[in-house]
Design a protein around this motif. Structure first.
Motif, PDB file in Angstrom:
ATOM      1  N   LEU A  43      15.381 -27.191 -10.006  1.00  0.00           N
ATOM      2  CA  LEU A  43      14.634 -27.330  -8.750  1.00  0.00           C
ATOM      3  C   LEU A  43      14.552 -28.884  -8.245  1.00  0.00           C
ATOM      4  N   ARG A  44      14.252 -29.690  -9.056  1.00  0.00           N
ATOM      5  CA  ARG A  44      13.672 -31.281  -8.874  1.00  0.00           C
ATOM      6  C   ARG A  44      15.077 -31.848  -8.386  1.00  0.00           C
ATOM      7  N   ALA A  45      16.586 -31.342  -8.629  1.00  0.00           N
ATOM      8  CA  ALA A  45      17.729 -31.975  -8.224  1.00  0.00           C
ATOM      9  C   ALA A  45      17.815 -31.584  -6.717  1.00  0.00           C
ATOM     10  N   VAL A  46      17.144 -30.733  -6.096  1.00  0.00           N
ATOM     11  CA  VAL A  46      17.301 -30.401  -4.884  1.00  0.00           C
ATOM     12  C   VAL A  46      16.767 -31.518  -3.924  1.00  0.00           C
ATOM     13  N   PRO A  47      17.751 -32.083  -3.101  1.00  0.00           N
ATOM     14  CA  PRO A  47      17.110 -33.089  -2.069  1.00  0.00           C
ATOM     15  C   PRO A  47      15.848 -32.870  -1.539  1.00  0.00           C
ATOM     16  N   LEU A  51      16.066 -23.781  -2.672  1.00  0.00           N
ATOM     17  CA  LEU A  51      15.456 -23.759  -4.018  1.00  0.00           C
ATOM     18  C   LEU A  51      15.673 -22.694  -4.588  1.00  0.00           C
ATOM     19  N   ARG A  52      15.686 -21.461  -4.037  1.00  0.00           N
ATOM     20  CA  ARG A  52      15.957 -20.156  -4.916  1.00  0.00           C
ATOM     21  C   ARG A  52      17.680 -20.413  -5.241  1.00  0.00           C
ATOM     22  N   SER A  99      13.512 -15.057  -6.664  1.00  0.00           N
ATOM     23  CA  SER A  99      13.233 -14.763  -5.602  1.00  0.00           C
ATOM     24  C   SER A  99      11.956 -15.347  -4.902  1.00  0.00           C
ATOM     25  N   LEU A 100      11.962 -15.186  -3.492  1.00  0.00           N
ATOM     26  CA  LEU A 100      10.724 -15.647  -2.537  1.00  0.00           C
ATOM     27  C   LEU A 100       9.579 -14.963  -2.965  1.00  0.00           C
ATOM     28  N   PRO A 152      16.255  -9.763   3.796  1.00  0.00           N
ATOM     29  CA  PRO A 152      16.002 -11.145   4.594  1.00  0.00           C
ATOM     30  C   PRO A 152      17.222 -12.031   4.447  1.00  0.00           C
ATOM     31  N   VAL A 153      17.514 -12.530   5.551  1.00  0.00           N
ATOM     32  CA  VAL A 153      18.714 -13.299   5.624  1.00  0.00           C
ATOM     33  C   VAL A 153      19.048 -14.523   4.166  1.00  0.00           C
ATOM     34  N   GLU A 154      17.627 -15.120   3.992  1.00  0.00           N
ATOM     35  CA  GLU A 154      17.596 -15.779   2.875  1.00  0.00           C
ATOM     36  C   GLU A 154      18.117 -15.254   1.560  1.00  0.00           C
ATOM     37  N   GLU A 155      18.169 -14.158   1.362  1.00  0.00           N
ATOM     38  CA  GLU A 155      18.515 -13.336   0.183  1.00  0.00           C
ATOM     39  C   GLU A 155      20.245 -13.067   0.412  1.00  0.00           C
TER      40      GLU A 155
END
Length: 833
Positions: free
Chosen positions: A93-97, A125-126, A137-138, A319-322
Motif C-alpha cells: 500500500l505504501r508503494a502506491v504513489p 489502493l485496493r 474491498s472498499l 461499483p465500477v471500482e471493483e
C-alpha cells in the motif's frame, strides 16, 4: 535516474507569492527535479526520484504554511494471518504513489490509508493490496478526487458566503454611522444628538472588533506567521492594513491625548469594509474558479458509477471500482459504458460523439472495441473488460487535460520573477508613503499618512497577477478538450501560436490510411455492377490490401471463384461462373494482347492524379479500367484552406513517389512537398522546412512519424493512430479529422491573447493605482484614495481576470457544433497496451 510524477492538492494559496513560496518549498527537497504549483486549481505537480517519500512533501508544505490536502480511505483486507502478512500488505500500500501512511490492523482486518488528495485513488489502493495477495474491498464508497475537489470548492463557497454575510451585517452600522456623518450633515447631527461622539466611537469599536476577530481572523492567522517567516503574502498585506486602521482608531477612541492635536480620527469603517470587500472578492473568485474546471467535471461525469457484471447465470450491479480486466459485462440499451473492452456477443450502435465527435453512431459487433464514456444504442451487448480505472481511454484523456492545465508556460516565468519581490516592494512602498506624508504632508499629517499607507498595502495585492496565466490555461485547455484537442504538454499552448508552417504526413493524416476503389469505367457491352461483382469474387481469397478494397466495394452475395491463380508481378486470374477473369496492370494486358482502346486514356488521367490504375478482361475481352488509391479524407481540403486562411504555409511529407505526391499536393493546394521520405528523412525534411519558413508544427499518426513528431516545434498526433505517435506528440487530436489542427491553433492564439490581456490588466492596474493610492495626485488637487475604495478595486481586479479567462468557454469549434466534442471521425483515443 528513473522518476515519477506526484500530483497533490495544496491549501492556503491566495496569490502569486504563495505559489512561489510553495514551489520553493517543494523544489528544495532532495530528489525533486521539478515542481510547479497552479493557483487556479490549487494543485502541485512534482517530478521526483522514486524514493522520495510523500510525507516529505507534506512536511515541506506544512512548514511553508501551505498544507497539502489529505484524503483517507478504509479497506477491508482478506487473507491476513500473521504479522508478516500485515507487513507485506503495508509495504504494497505504501508503494502506491501519493500514499503518506498505511496502517493495517490484523485483528480487525482493516487498513487505514492516508494519501495526497488527487495523487491516487481508492481503487488503485485496493488493486495494490489485491496484487500483493491480500484481496481488498472498499469499506465505504470512494469519493474520487474530482468529487472531493468539487466538495471542497462547495464548502469554501459556503464558508465564504457565511463570513461575508456576518461581516456585512456587523459592518453596515459602522459604515452608516461614520461615513453617513461625513457625507450627510443631518445624519451627523442625529448621531451627535442621540448617540454622542464617544458612544459612537465605542459602538464602532465593538462592531469592528467582532468583524476582525470573527470573519477577518483568517487574515491574521495566515498573514502574521508569513510575515514572521520573512515571506509576506496577500494575507500579510491585509493584516497590516487593517491593523493599522484599527489600531489608530483604538488610540483615537481611548487615549486620544497620545496623538497630535487635531489628528484623532477613527477609521473603524475602513478596517471593516476592507474585510467585507476582500472576502467578497474571494467569494467571487471561488465561484469563478469553480467554472474554470467545468471541462474536467464534464469529462469525469461521462463515466458511470456502476456496471452490470455477468457472473455465471446472474447479473450483478457492481461499483465500477471493483471491475477488473477480464470481467464480463452486460450493457443494456441506452446505458453508458463504464470501462474499455471488447464485444463478445450481441450487436448495437454506439454513440461515440462524447469522445470522437462523430455524430453518427458506430456499429458494434463481435470483437469491436468499446470506450468508457460512450453510450450504447438500442441493442444488448456483452463485452470483456480490457482496461479499467486509470487505464481507460477516458481516464487517460482526463489525466492529459489535468496535467496540461497545471503546466507552467514560459510566459509565467516573468510573472514569477516579479512576484518574488513584489510583496516586499509593496511593504517598502507603504512605509515610504507614510514617511513622505509625515515629513511633507499638510496638517494633520498623521491620519493622511495612515490613509495613504493602508491604501497602498491593500490595493497592491498580487492576486490578479497570480491568476492571470493559470486561469486562462485552465479554461483554454479545458475548452480544447471539449473540441477533441488534447494538449499533452502545456507549453505547446504557447509554442503553437508562433508556428509559421504546418507539415502533414500523407497516409492516415491527409488520407484515410487504407486503399479504396476510386474509379471504375466499364467497356462497351459491360456494366459497372456486373464487372465489380466478378472482380470481388476473384479477389475474395486474397489477403492483399488492394484485394480487400475491391471486395469491400463489390459488397456481399458474391459468387465463388475457382482456379484462382496469382501471376507474380502482373496480377491475378480466376474462373467465376464459367467466365475467365483477368485482373492486373497494363503489362499483363499487353502480354495477353488485349487492347483497351479509350480506357487507357482514362487510366492515364487517374495515374496523373496519384491513383493506381488496373485493367479487367473477361474471356479475353477488355471489360473495364479501374483505379485504387488511398482516398483523401472528406474534411482534408477544408482543413488545408482554413490553415492557409490563417496565414500558414502547409507542407506535405510522405514516403510516396514524387509524382504521386505532387499530384495530391496540386489537387489540395499544398504549398510545399517533400516526397520519398524514410522515417529518418522526415526529420531532415522538417529541419529544411524550419529553415525555410520558421517554427513548425508536424501532424502525423504512424509509428514512422514518431521521430518527426518529437523533433518538430509542436508535434500533433492523430488520436486514431499508434500509441507511439501519441506518446511522442505535444498535442493529440482525439479523432482523425484534420480540422482539429485549426481548433488547436485557434485555442492557442485565443488563450495566449487572453493571458496577455490579463497580465496587461494586472500589471497596469498596479503600476497606475499604487501611485494614486500613495497620494501623488493629492498635491495637484486630485483625490486621496480611501482604503475602502482600494479594497474594492483590488477585489474587482481579480474578478476581472477570472471573468476574462472564462470568456474562452465561448471558443467555437471549426467542426460540427452539434457534437458534444466537436471533432469528427470514427475513432477514439485507445489506451496504450
Amino acid at each position: 535516474m528513473e522518476q515519477r510524477q506526484i500530483t497533490l492538492q495544496i491549501t492556503g494559496l491566495n496569490c502569486a507569492g504563495c505559489v512561489g513560496r510553495a514551489e520553493k518549498a517543494l523544489s528544495t527537497l532532495p530528489g525533486v527535479t521539478e515542481a510547479s504549483v497552479n493557483l487556479a486549481t490549487s494543485k502541485g505537480q512534482v517530478h521526483a526520484a522514486l524514493d522520495l517519500e510523500p510525507a516529505d512533501l507534506v512536511s515541506a508544505l506544512e512548514q511553508a504554511g501551505y498544507p497539502a490536502a489529505l484524503s483517507q480511505v478504509s479497506l477491508d483486507i482478506e487473507g491476513l494471518s500473521c504479522a508478516s502478512c500485515v507487513g507485506r500488505a503495508e509495504v504494497a500500500l505504501r508503494a502506491v504513489p501519493g500514499v503518506v501512511s498505511a496502517d493495517v490492523n490484523l485483528a480487525t482486518e482493516r487498513a487505514e490509508i492516508r494519501y495526497l488528495t488527487g495523487a491516487t485513488r481508492a481503487a488503485d489502493l485496493r488493486a495494490a493490496s489485491t496484487g500483493a495477495g491480500y484481496p481488498a474491498s472498499l469499506r465505504a464508497a470512494e469519493v474520487d478526487a474530482a468529487e472531493q475537489a468539487q466538495q471542497r470548492r462547495g464548502q469554501e463557497i459556503t464558508a465564504l458566503t457565511r463570513q461575508v454575510a456576518i461581516a456585512a451585517v456587523l459592518t453596515l452600522p459602522v459604515f452608516v454611522i461614520e461615513m453617513g456623518s461625513h457625507m450627510v450633515p443631518t445624519m451627523h447631527h442625529w448621531v451627535m444628538a442621540n448617540i454622542g461622539l464617544n458612544n459612537s466611537y465605542l459602538l464602532q469599536f465593538v462592531l469592528a472588533t467582532l468583524v476582525l476577530v470573527g470573519p477577518g481572523r483568517q487574515f491574521y492567522s495566515k498573514g502574521v506567521p508569513a510575515l514572521l517567516r520573512g515571506a509576506p503574502d496577500m494575507n500579510a498585506l491585509v493584516a497590516l492594513g487593517t491593523v493599522a486602521a484599527y489600531g489608530f482608531s483604538v488610540i483615537s477612541t481611548f487615549v486620544p491625548q497620545l496623538l497630535p492635536h487635531g489628528s484623532a480620527n477613527v477609521y473603524f469603517e475602513a478596517a471593516c469594509v476592507i474585510v467585507v470587500l476582500i472576502l467578497t472578492g474571494r467569494l467571487l473568485e471561488a465561484r469563478a474558479k469553480g467554472r474554470t474546471g467545468a471541462a474536467i467535471r464534464k469529462l469525469v461525469s461521462l463515466q458511470p458509477k456502476t456496471a452490470e457484471l455477468v457472473s455465471g447465470d446472474t447479473v450483478i450491479e457492481t461499483p465500477v471500482e471493483e471491475i477488473a480486466p477480464g470481467d464480463l459485462i452486460r450493457l443494456r440499451p441506452g446505458a453508458r459504458i463504464a470501462v474499455d473492452g471488447e464485444v463478445t456477443s450481441g450487436s448495437s450502435f454506439v454513440d461515440e460523439s462524447m469522445l470522437s465527435g462523430e455524430a453518427i453512431p458506430v456499429e458494434k459487433g463481435k470483437f469491436a472495441w468499446l470506450s468508457a464514456g460512450t453510450v450504447n444504442g438500442s441493442g444488448v451487448l456483452e463485452f470483456r473488460a480490457t482496461h479499467v480505472g486509470r487505464e481507460t481511454g477516458l481516464a487517460q484523456i482526463i489525466q492529459m487535460v489535468e496535467q496540461a492545465q497545471g503546466a507552467k508556460l514560459p510566459v509565467q516565468g516573468l510573472v514569477d520573477r516579479i512576484t518574488l519581490w513584489f510583496v516586499p516592494a509593496v511593504l517598502l512602498a507603504a512605509a515610504l508613503t507614510v514617511l513622505v506624508w509625515l515629513v511633507l504632508g499638510p496638517a494633520p499629517a498623521l491620519p493622511l499618512a495612515l490613509v495613504a499607507g493602508v491604501s497602498v498595502l491593500i490595493i497592491a495585492c498580487p492576486c490578479a497577477m497570480g491568476l492571470a496565466t493559470p486561469t486562462s490555461i485552465m479554461v483554454g485547455i479545458g475548452r480544447a478538450a471539449q473540441m477533441g484537442v488534447l494538449f499533452r504538454k502545456g507549453d505547446a499552448l504557447q509554442k503553437l501560436q508562433s508556428v509559421h508552417v504546418v507539415a502533414l504526413d500523407k497516409t492516415g493524416t491527409l488520407t484515410e490510411g487504407h486503399p479504396a476503389l476510386t474509379n471504375l469505367e466499364p467497356a462497351p457491352g459491360f456494366t459497372r455492377d456486373g464487372v465489380l461483382r466478378l472482380i470481388g469474387a476473384a479477389e475474395a481469397q486474397s489477403e492483399h490490401p488492394i484485394a480487400k478494397a475491391l471486395v469491400q466495394a463489390a459488397g456481399k452475395g458474391l459468387p465463388k471463384a475457382d482456379s484462382v491463380e496469382a501471376i507474380p508481378g502482373y496480377g491475378l486470374q480466376a474462373q467465376v461462373e464459367g467466365q475467365n477473369i483477368l485482373i492486373g496492370a497494363a503489362r499483363l494486358m499487353q502480354r495477353e494482347g488485349i487492347d483497351f482502346g479509350p480506357l487507357t486514356e482514362s487510366a492515364a488521367l487517374w495515374a496523373a492524379a496519384g491513383e493506381t490504375p488496373f485493367y479487367v478482361a473477361i474471356d479475353g475481352q477488355a471489360a473495364a479500367a479501374l483505379a485504387v488509391a488511398d482516398p483523401i479524407k472528406e474534411s482534408t481540403p477544408e482543413a488545408i484552406r482554413a490553415l492557409q486562411a490563417q496565414g500558414l504555409k502547409v507542407a506535405m511529407i510522405t514516403g510516396d513517389a514524387a509524382a504521386t505526391a505532387q499530384a495530391i499536393a496540386a489537387r489540395l493546394g499544398i504549398d510545399a512537398v517533400r516526397a520519398e521520405c524514410l522515417p529518418g528523412d522526415k526529420v531532415a525534411a522538417l529541419k529544411d522546412l524550419q529553415d525555410s519558413f520558421g517554427a513548425l508544427a508536424f501532424v502525423g499518426d504512424g509509428l514512422n512519424d514518431a521521430p518527426a513528431l518529437a523533433v518538430a516545434d509542436v508535434g500533433i498526433a492523430i488520436g486514431t493512430g499508434t500509441d507511439v505517435a501519441i506518446e511522442a506528440a505535444d498535442v493529440v487530436l482525439v479523432s482523425g479529422d484534420l480540422r482539429g489542427v485549426q481548433d488547436a491553433l485557434t485555442t492557442s492564439r485565443a488563450t495566449m491573447r487572453n493571458i496577455r490581456q490579463n497580465l496587461g490588466w494586472a500589471f497596469g492596474y498596479n503600476v497606475l493605482l499604487v501611485p494614486v493610492a500613495a497620494g501623488v495626485l493629492y498635491p495637484f488637487g486630485g483625490p486621496l484614495l480611501s482604503p475602502v475604495l482600494a479594497a474594492g478595486a483590488m477585489a474587482l481586479s481579480s474578478v476581472f481576470v477570472l471573468s476574462n479567462a472564462l470568456r474562452l468557454h465561448r471558443l467555437k469549434s471549426s467542426l460540427d457544433e452539434g457534437a458534444e466534442v466537436s471533432a469528427s471521425g470514427t475513432g477514439s483515443l485507445r489506451p496504450a497496451t
